[in-house]
Write a protein that holds these residues in place. Sequence first.
Motif, mmCIF file in Angstrom:
data_model
loop_
_atom_site.group_PDB
_atom_site.id
_atom_site.type_symbol
_atom_site.label_atom_id
_atom_site.label_comp_id
_atom_site.label_asym_id
_atom_site.label_seq_id
_atom_site.Cartn_x
_atom_site.Cartn_y
_atom_site.Cartn_z
ATOM 1 N N ALA A 1 0.830 -1.204 0.000
ATOM 2 C CA ALA A 1 0.000 0.000 0.000
ATOM 3 C C ALA A 1 0.861 1.249 0.000
ATOM 4 N N ASN A 2 1.864 1.278 0.856
ATOM 5 C CA ASN A 2 2.727 2.467 0.934
ATOM 6 C C ASN A 2 3.486 2.743 -0.355
ATOM 7 N N ALA A 3 3.644 1.735 -1.186
ATOM 8 C CA ALA A 3 4.337 1.916 -2.460
ATOM 9 C C ALA A 3 3.503 2.683 -3.476
ATOM 10 N N VAL A 4 2.177 2.736 -3.266
ATOM 11 C CA VAL A 4 1.321 3.375 -4.275
ATOM 12 C C VAL A 4 0.488 4.547 -3.760
ATOM 13 N N ILE A 5 0.359 4.695 -2.445
ATOM 14 C CA ILE A 5 -0.515 5.758 -1.940
ATOM 15 C C ILE A 5 0.264 7.034 -1.639
ATOM 16 N N ASP A 6 -0.470 8.121 -1.569
ATOM 17 C CA ASP A 6 0.088 9.398 -1.140
ATOM 18 C C ASP A 6 -0.111 9.525 0.363
ATOM 19 N N VAL A 7 0.828 10.204 1.008
ATOM 20 C CA VAL A 7 0.717 10.444 2.447
ATOM 21 C C VAL A 7 0.845 11.936 2.714
ATOM 22 N N ILE A 8 0.321 12.333 3.874
ATOM 23 C CA ILE A 8 0.352 13.732 4.264
ATOM 24 C C ILE A 8 0.636 13.795 5.756
ATOM 25 N N SER A 9 1.355 14.805 6.175
ATOM 26 C CA SER A 9 1.622 14.996 7.605
ATOM 27 C C SER A 9 0.411 15.640 8.263
ATOM 28 N N VAL A 10 0.364 15.547 9.575
ATOM 29 C CA VAL A 10 -0.707 16.210 10.329
ATOM 30 C C VAL A 10 -0.678 17.709 10.049
ATOM 31 N N HIS A 11 0.501 18.294 10.064
ATOM 32 C CA HIS A 11 0.617 19.738 9.816
ATOM 33 C C HIS A 11 0.024 20.109 8.464
ATOM 34 N N ASP A 12 0.383 19.359 7.416
ATOM 35 C CA ASP A 12 -0.142 19.660 6.084
ATOM 36 C C ASP A 12 -1.644 19.376 5.993
ATOM 37 N N GLY B 1 -1.976 18.964 18.812
ATOM 38 C CA GLY B 1 -2.802 20.083 19.256
ATOM 39 C C GLY B 1 -3.714 20.621 18.178
ATOM 40 N N ALA B 2 -3.937 19.843 17.120
ATOM 41 C CA ALA B 2 -4.843 20.254 16.041
ATOM 42 C C ALA B 2 -6.277 20.207 16.580
ATOM 43 N N PRO B 3 -7.196 20.933 15.954
ATOM 44 C CA PRO B 3 -8.566 21.003 16.469
ATOM 45 C C PRO B 3 -9.265 19.640 16.463
ATOM 46 N N VAL B 4 -10.017 19.398 17.532
ATOM 47 C CA VAL B 4 -10.753 18.143 17.686
ATOM 48 C C VAL B 4 -12.189 18.468 18.044
ATOM 49 N N ASP B 5 -13.130 17.855 17.310
ATOM 50 C CA ASP B 5 -14.530 17.944 17.699
ATOM 51 C C ASP B 5 -14.709 17.031 18.898
ATOM 52 N N PRO B 6 -15.469 17.468 19.897
ATOM 53 C CA PRO B 6 -15.631 16.656 21.120
ATOM 54 C C PRO B 6 -16.426 15.376 20.859
ATOM 55 N N LEU B 7 -16.623 14.664 21.934
ATOM 56 C CA LEU B 7 -17.335 13.393 21.933
ATOM 57 C C LEU B 7 -18.530 13.417 21.001
ATOM 58 N N ARG B 8 -18.590 12.393 20.157
ATOM 59 C CA ARG B 8 -19.750 12.215 19.302
ATOM 60 C C ARG B 8 -20.705 11.253 19.973
ATOM 61 N N VAL C 1 -6.635 10.369 -3.196
ATOM 62 C CA VAL C 1 -6.777 9.886 -1.826
ATOM 63 C C VAL C 1 -5.418 9.942 -1.145
ATOM 64 N N THR C 2 -5.414 10.390 0.105
ATOM 65 C CA THR C 2 -4.187 10.602 0.866
ATOM 66 C C THR C 2 -4.362 10.047 2.272
ATOM 67 N N ASN C 3 -3.344 9.378 2.762
ATOM 68 C CA ASN C 3 -3.350 8.862 4.127
ATOM 69 C C ASN C 3 -2.640 9.856 5.037
ATOM 70 N N MET C 4 -3.278 10.197 6.163
ATOM 71 C CA MET C 4 -2.643 11.090 7.134
ATOM 72 C C MET C 4 -1.768 10.256 8.070
ATOM 73 N N VAL C 5 -0.476 10.482 8.000
ATOM 74 C CA VAL C 5 0.499 9.717 8.775
ATOM 75 C C VAL C 5 0.282 9.931 10.273
ATOM 76 N N GLY C 6 0.252 8.843 11.014
ATOM 77 C CA GLY C 6 0.105 8.916 12.465
ATOM 78 C C GLY C 6 -1.324 8.912 12.950
ATOM 79 N N GLY C 7 -2.270 9.100 12.045
ATOM 80 C CA GLY C 7 -3.678 9.031 12.373
ATOM 81 C C GLY C 7 -4.158 10.060 13.384
ATOM 82 N N PHE C 8 -5.312 9.751 13.978
ATOM 83 C CA PHE C 8 -5.929 10.682 14.925
ATOM 84 C C PHE C 8 -5.045 10.909 16.140
ATOM 85 N N GLN C 9 -4.304 9.895 16.535
ATOM 86 C CA GLN C 9 -3.401 10.036 17.683
ATOM 87 C C GLN C 9 -2.396 11.160 17.431
ATOM 88 N N ALA C 10 -1.777 11.170 16.265
ATOM 89 C CA ALA C 10 -0.803 12.216 15.930
ATOM 90 C C ALA C 10 -1.490 13.575 15.820
#
Length: 131
Positions: free
Chosen positions: A14-25, A122-129, A108-117
């Motif tokens: 998968a990593n050989a063909v997908i695009d990735v993006i940092s949390v900052h980006d 300190g990026a914005p988070v919507d509260p409990l759903r 389609v782009t994968n965000m590296v590190g996911g929601f944890q990262a």
Amino acid sequence: MSLAKGFKDLLAEANAVIDVISVHDAEQLLEAADVAFIDLREREELAQGTIPGAAHVPRGLLEFVADPESPMHNPAFDPAKRLVVFCASGGRSTLAAKTLHDMGFLKVTNMVGGFQAWAEAGAPVDPLRDV
């Protein structure tokens, strides 16, 4: 008995063909009209919050929800938009990005590190759903 392909092999493919993006980006794309964030975590994981405006689609339903021919189709899966997928730490979203790529989603782009990262940055988070 050994598997022909384990999860490490699938992630490498998968990593050989997908695009990735940092949390900052990714955070810079939060207000973009041509971008959709897709949260692939399980329903219980939403108790941690999510990225503002993200559509929630559990990984197990991805193919059904992404396909416009499916009665389960979610309009967030618009091939004209850039899809930024994420899960808790990046594994499920890596495989999901590859699946979407295979289905014909070209932006389609994968965000590296996911929601944890995302949360740790300190990026914005919507509260409990409502889970």
